[in-house]
Design an enzyme around this catalytic site. Structure first.
Site, PDB file in Angstrom:
ATOM      1  N   HIS A 141      23.704   0.510  11.653  1.00 37.73           N
ATOM      2  CA  HIS A 141      24.749   1.497  11.913  1.00 37.73           C
ATOM      3  C   HIS A 141      25.341   1.254  13.301  1.00 37.73           C
ATOM      4  CE1 HIS A 141      23.346   3.763   8.434  1.00 37.73           C
ATOM      5  NE2 HIS A 141      22.124   3.551   8.880  1.00 37.73           N
ATOM      6  N   LYS A 144       5.309  -8.539  19.737  1.00 32.23           N
ATOM      7  CA  LYS A 144       5.273  -9.828  20.447  1.00 32.23           C
ATOM      8  C   LYS A 144       4.038 -10.601  20.009  1.00 32.23           C
ATOM      9  CE  LYS A 144       7.743  -8.136  24.390  1.00 32.23           C
ATOM     10  NZ  LYS A 144       7.744  -7.718  25.751  1.00 32.23           N
ATOM     11  N   ASN A 146       0.827  -1.196   0.000  1.00 33.65           N
ATOM     12  CA  ASN A 146       0.000   0.000   0.000  1.00 33.65           C
ATOM     13  C   ASN A 146       0.873   1.263   0.000  1.00 33.65           C
ATOM     14  OD1 ASN A 146      -2.331   1.655   0.250  1.00 33.65           O
ATOM     15  ND2 ASN A 146      -3.356   0.026   1.385  1.00 33.65           N
TER      16      ASN A 146
END
Length: 185
Positions: A113, A178, A83
């Protein structure tokens, strides 16, 4: 070894080298062109999508606006619907299984990073692949972080930040994301 090879292999690389910079410029220009096409220009969109992505899958759709770093590291293994307003930072492979739906404003980020400021300022970077299984649904505003695998038919709730692997056939939500329930298929 070239910086592109290091990047794809998950090794530390310099993202601002000439080669990778040119690859990003190419992807940005192609994405701008793709995003400017009218909704009814389906054939042109499909042809351009096949140019942008490493593998476009069968009749996949990416709604504008779509942005990626390289494009060639993105693979759709069949029909995928993405989308509006997605960002795929594809320094490593992003593989998405068939019949997967990705909601609006989603980000798939493979770049890593250093947390050490000195190393970060030096431009050190590496990447970890993202793998999304078949029949997955990512709700709106989902962020998937480097190295994550999402199992087949999983549903990721809107606004979730997926920091760890998610198994197949579950609903998972939150920040960090979770599992909250098993899906009966």
């Amino acid at each position: 070894m070239r910086e592109r090879e290091k990047m794809i292999n998950g090794e530390i690389y310099q993202p601002f080298c000439e080669e990778l910079e040119q690859d990003r410029f190419r992807a940005k220009e192609l994405c701008l062109k793709y995003n400017s096409l009218h909704a009814n220009q389906k054939e042109e969109k499909w042809e351009l999508l096949q140019t942008i992505l490493g593998k476009a899958g069968d009749n996949s759709v990416i709604e504008p606006n779509f942005f990626c770093d390289y494009g060639y590291n993105i693979e759709f293994d069949g029909f995928v619907y993405v989308n509006h307003n997605s960002v795929f930072l594809d320094c490593a492979k992003i593989k998405i299984g068939k019949d997967t739906f990705i909601g609006p404003n989603c980000g798939l980020y493979t770049a890593v990073h250093p947390t050490n400021a000195k190393e970060r300022i030096e431009g050190k970077e590496w990447a970890k692949p993202i793998t999304i299984g078949e029949g997955v649904w990512l709700g709106g505003n989902v962020v998937v972080l480097p190295g994550v695998k999402i199992g087949d038919r999983a549903v990721i709730g809107a606004g979730s930040v997926v920091t760890k692997d998610i198994p197949a056939d579950v609903v998972a939500v939150g920040n960090p994301c979770k599992v909250i329930k098993q899906i009966e298929n």
